[in-house]
Write a protein that holds these residues in place. Structure first.
Motif: not given
Length: 102
Positions: A21-23, A58-59, A9-12, A14-17
């Motif tokens: 979208r991350l998945g 990805v992150l 959650k923190e990393a995604r 930070r990237l605004g995902l």
């Protein structure tokens, strides 16, 4: 929330995902991505190492970051990950020379 869920959650964020979208970027099937990502972040389902590696890629974080239990270690891993090989070697040398008994 599990450690991995917290770090995902923190990393995604930070990237605004979004979770979805991350998945998708990590290769999860679009039909199940929303539910799976929610379950990973909530710690309902355990994340296998190969998928953790894909998420980390990805992150743009080291996979070890996803497993870091304390925030200071996680932050240090992020900074270290961004260094050049030469600077990483310098940091390791500095760490070796710190007198931990002080």
């Amino acid at each position: 929330m599990s450690v991995i869920g917290k770090r995902l959650k923190e990393a995604r964020s930070r990237l605004g995902l979004s979770q979805e979208r991350l998945g998708i970027l990590a290769g999860i099937d679009e039909m199940s991505v929303s539910a799976r990502m929610s379950q990973y972040e909530r710690g309902v389902h355990t994340l296998g190492y190969p998928l953790a590696e894909r998420f980390a890629e990805v992150l743009e974080v080291p996979v070890e970051y996803l497993y870091a239990k304390d925030d200071a270690t996680a932050e240090l891993l992020l900074y270290f990950h961004r260094l050049s090989a030469k600077d990483k070697a310098r940091v390791v040398e500095i760490a070796k020379n710190i007198d931990l008994e002080k």
